[in-house]
Design a protein around this motif. Structure first.
Motif, PDB file in Angstrom:
ATOM      1  N   ARG A  74       0.835  -1.209   0.000  1.00  0.00           N
ATOM      2  CA  ARG A  74       0.000   0.000   0.000  1.00  0.00           C
ATOM      3  C   ARG A  74       0.868   1.257   0.000  1.00  0.00           C
ATOM      4  O   ARG A  74       1.932   1.294   0.629  1.00  0.00           O
ATOM      5  CB  ARG A  74      -0.916   0.000   1.219  1.00  0.00           C
ATOM      6  CG  ARG A  74      -1.899  -1.168   1.268  1.00  0.00           C
ATOM      7  CD  ARG A  74      -2.999  -0.905   2.283  1.00  0.00           C
ATOM      8  NE  ARG A  74      -2.458  -0.482   3.579  1.00  0.00           N
ATOM      9  CZ  ARG A  74      -3.151   0.148   4.526  1.00  0.00           C
ATOM     10  NH1 ARG A  74      -4.421   0.427   4.312  1.00  0.00           N
ATOM     11  NH2 ARG A  74      -2.593   0.467   5.668  1.00  0.00           N
ATOM     12  N   SER A 134      -4.883   2.137  -3.170  1.00  0.00           N
ATOM     13  CA  SER A 134      -3.809   3.124  -3.040  1.00  0.00           C
ATOM     14  C   SER A 134      -2.778   2.992  -4.166  1.00  0.00           C
ATOM     15  O   SER A 134      -1.993   3.906  -4.396  1.00  0.00           O
ATOM     16  CB  SER A 134      -3.106   2.971  -1.686  1.00  0.00           C
ATOM     17  OG  SER A 134      -2.347   1.772  -1.628  1.00  0.00           O
ATOM     18  N   GLN A 135      -2.811   1.861  -4.857  1.00  0.00           N
ATOM     19  CA  GLN A 135      -1.915   1.671  -5.992  1.00  0.00           C
ATOM     20  C   GLN A 135      -2.497   2.286  -7.255  1.00  0.00           C
ATOM     21  O   GLN A 135      -1.774   2.892  -8.045  1.00  0.00           O
ATOM     22  CB  GLN A 135      -1.649   0.183  -6.206  1.00  0.00           C
ATOM     23  CG  GLN A 135      -0.922  -0.478  -5.041  1.00  0.00           C
ATOM     24  CD  GLN A 135      -0.934  -1.993  -5.140  1.00  0.00           C
ATOM     25  OE1 GLN A 135      -1.463  -2.564  -6.099  1.00  0.00           O
ATOM     26  NE2 GLN A 135      -0.373  -2.669  -4.151  1.00  0.00           N
ATOM     27  N   LEU A 136      -3.789   2.127  -7.453  1.00  0.00           N
ATOM     28  CA  LEU A 136      -4.454   2.724  -8.608  1.00  0.00           C
ATOM     29  C   LEU A 136      -5.932   2.923  -8.319  1.00  0.00           C
ATOM     30  O   LEU A 136      -6.653   1.968  -8.027  1.00  0.00           O
ATOM     31  CB  LEU A 136      -4.298   1.846  -9.854  1.00  0.00           C
ATOM     32  CG  LEU A 136      -5.040   2.343 -11.106  1.00  0.00           C
ATOM     33  CD1 LEU A 136      -4.527   3.718 -11.528  1.00  0.00           C
ATOM     34  CD2 LEU A 136      -4.916   1.357 -12.256  1.00  0.00           C
ATOM     35  N   THR A 137      -6.355   4.175  -8.397  1.00  0.00           N
ATOM     36  CA  THR A 137      -7.767   4.540  -8.386  1.00  0.00           C
ATOM     37  C   THR A 137      -7.961   5.550  -9.502  1.00  0.00           C
ATOM     38  O   THR A 137      -7.197   6.529  -9.601  1.00  0.00           O
ATOM     39  CB  THR A 137      -8.191   5.161  -7.040  1.00  0.00           C
ATOM     40  OG1 THR A 137      -8.053   4.180  -6.000  1.00  0.00           O
ATOM     41  CG2 THR A 137      -9.625   5.646  -7.086  1.00  0.00           C
ATOM     42  N   PRO A 144      -5.512   8.208 -13.421  1.00  0.00           N
ATOM     43  CA  PRO A 144      -5.092   7.831 -12.060  1.00  0.00           C
ATOM     44  C   PRO A 144      -5.106   9.017 -11.101  1.00  0.00           C
ATOM     45  O   PRO A 144      -4.689  10.126 -11.463  1.00  0.00           O
ATOM     46  CB  PRO A 144      -3.657   7.324 -12.268  1.00  0.00           C
ATOM     47  CG  PRO A 144      -3.551   7.008 -13.718  1.00  0.00           C
ATOM     48  CD  PRO A 144      -4.459   7.963 -14.415  1.00  0.00           C
ATOM     49  N   ASP A 147      -2.214  10.882  -6.060  1.00  0.00           N
ATOM     50  CA  ASP A 147      -1.503  10.387  -4.882  1.00  0.00           C
ATOM     51  C   ASP A 147      -1.437   8.862  -4.826  1.00  0.00           C
ATOM     52  O   ASP A 147      -0.970   8.285  -3.849  1.00  0.00           O
ATOM     53  CB  ASP A 147      -2.147  10.919  -3.599  1.00  0.00           C
ATOM     54  CG  ASP A 147      -3.617  10.521  -3.455  1.00  0.00           C
ATOM     55  OD1 ASP A 147      -4.222  10.089  -4.462  1.00  0.00           O
ATOM     56  OD2 ASP A 147      -4.160  10.647  -2.343  1.00  0.00           O
ATOM     57  N   THR A 148      -1.903   8.192  -5.892  1.00  0.00           N
ATOM     58  CA  THR A 148      -1.759   6.739  -5.957  1.00  0.00           C
ATOM     59  C   THR A 148      -0.376   6.387  -6.497  1.00  0.00           C
ATOM     60  O   THR A 148       0.339   7.234  -7.041  1.00  0.00           O
ATOM     61  CB  THR A 148      -2.831   6.124  -6.865  1.00  0.00           C
ATOM     62  OG1 THR A 148      -2.674   6.644  -8.198  1.00  0.00           O
ATOM     63  CG2 THR A 148      -4.224   6.417  -6.356  1.00  0.00           C
ATOM     64  N   PHE A 176      -8.413  -3.585  -6.570  1.00  0.00           N
ATOM     65  CA  PHE A 176      -8.222  -2.142  -6.424  1.00  0.00           C
ATOM     66  C   PHE A 176      -9.451  -1.478  -5.786  1.00  0.00           C
ATOM     67  O   PHE A 176      -9.755  -0.309  -6.064  1.00  0.00           O
ATOM     68  CB  PHE A 176      -7.907  -1.484  -7.776  1.00  0.00           C
ATOM     69  CG  PHE A 176      -6.675  -2.047  -8.430  1.00  0.00           C
ATOM     70  CD1 PHE A 176      -5.412  -1.648  -8.014  1.00  0.00           C
ATOM     71  CD2 PHE A 176      -6.778  -2.990  -9.446  1.00  0.00           C
ATOM     72  CE1 PHE A 176      -4.263  -2.174  -8.610  1.00  0.00           C
ATOM     73  CE2 PHE A 176      -5.642  -3.522 -10.040  1.00  0.00           C
ATOM     74  CZ  PHE A 176      -4.381  -3.118  -9.617  1.00  0.00           C
TER      75      PHE A 176
END
Length: 350
Positions: A74, A134-137, A144, A147-148, A176
């Motif tokens: 994360r 937290s990796q991709l939104t 994207p 802040d991811t 995700f």
């Protein structure tokens, strides 16, 4: 620089011009027209090989060197565990990699030897486990969130030309943080369309150690189907949950179940050391080590990303450095005994 691993070596003959023995029947390499439009003087294969060796020597190429495969989980403002990183920490590590001449490649590219990076640069594999939001939104416009992990990676790449914004995401059923096949297909499709690699991390993230062959296969097949049901691209690699190998290592690499056959090019562990070059005798696709992303604290004072990047910087002779030529595996002559035998025809010792 960029070659296919032994399992795919037959494909290599279609696209590789082996400098040691290619050209016409007279041993000449066809010359390209000069700037004025007239053909340049033909160059012999021997001359071309000498020139390539000189180029490799100039950049101190070592394509038998070690490659850092970094493992992230994360990326959150308030880390809750030792595997989490803050956005600032993640950005700082990426900026360091760019400054020190690293170029990201995917796990698929690494395990198949497709390491297409410029001369003098070093490959790094960025891997992300557990498909956290937290990796991709994606925002309302399908981009994207800044802040991811993906947003930060793309921003660092924009500011550092040549630093490829690619990585490999090892996904599980917590896709995700999305719900519904359409939303999950959208996020995986975005990754695929933008050059990212999607790998299998099993569906339920169960420890595979001690389980039967059927149980291991069921989890891997379920993870495989999770991906192929959403995008038309089967995963090429597997990251083992908790880094634990099944009782028989080969079960993780190849298997059949539920109408699915999987045959991966590499199986990744959870951490510890830099990984071997895919062209080296030391390369073991059944158990590829990764490096946990963390500062030099506690056990990580020696065995996590900051420590290992410090070590590779202090020992450049042990780090993979590209010769910039996809047709050759270049290295100092004294390292010749370490070449995997199925790459000997592509070697360029200098």
């Amino acid at each position: 620089m960029g070659r296919f691993a032994g399992r795919h070596i037959g494909a290599l003959s279609l696209g590789v011009l082996a400098l040691a023995g290619c050209g016409g029947g007279d041993g000449k390499v066809v010359a390209q027209p000069a700037a004025g439009g007239k053909p340049a003087k033909p160059v012999s294969a021997q001359e071309a090989r000498r020139t390539a060796a000189a180029t490799a020597a100039k950049v101190k190429a070592n394509e038998l060197g070690q490659i850092p495969v970094l493992m992230y989980h994360r990326i959150v403002a308030k880390p809750a565990g030792g595997d989490d990183r803050t956005p600032a920490q993640f950005r700082t590590e990426l900026e360091r990699l760019a400054k020190e001449g690293y170029v990201p490649i995917t796990a698929r590219e690494y395990t198949t030897g497709r390491i297409a990076i410029p001369a003098g640069r070093h490959p790094v594999v960025l891997t992300f486990d557990d498909s956290s939001p937290s990796q991709l939104t994606l925002d309302g416009s399908g981009q994207p969130m800044p802040d991811t992990a993906v947003g930060i990676l793309m921003d660092v790449a924009r500011k550092n030309p040549g630093f490829r914004p690619v990585g490999t995401f090892y996904v599980i059923k917590d896709m995700f943080g999305t719900f519904g096949q359409e939303a999950q297909a959208q996020v995986l499709g975005w990754l695929k369309d933008n050059g990212f690699d999607i790998g299998n991390h099993t569906r339920d993230h169960l420890n595979l150690r001690g389980r039967s062959k059927e149980q291991v296969t069921d989890q891997i097949v379920a993870g495989h189907k999770l991906i192929t049901a959403l995008i038309k691209d089967a995963p090429a690699t597997l990251a083992l949950p908790y880094g634990n190998q099944p009782n028989t290592k080969q079960w993780a690499m190849r298997g059949d179940g539920g109408g699915v056959h999987y045959a991966y090019t590499g199986v990744f562990l959870a951490g510890y050391t830099p990984a071997a070059s895919p062209f080296s005798k030391d390369f073991d696709p059944l158990g590829i080590p990764r490096i946990r992303a963390m500062d030099k604290v506690g056990d990580c004072a020696r065995f996590c990303s900051t420590a290992w990047l410090d070590w590779l910087k202090a020992h450049p002779e042990d780090r993979f450095t590209s010769d910039g030529d996809v047709r050759t595996v270049a290295f100092p002559k004294f390292k010749n005994p370490y070449v995997a035998k199925h790459f000997t025809k592509y070697t360029l010792p200098y």
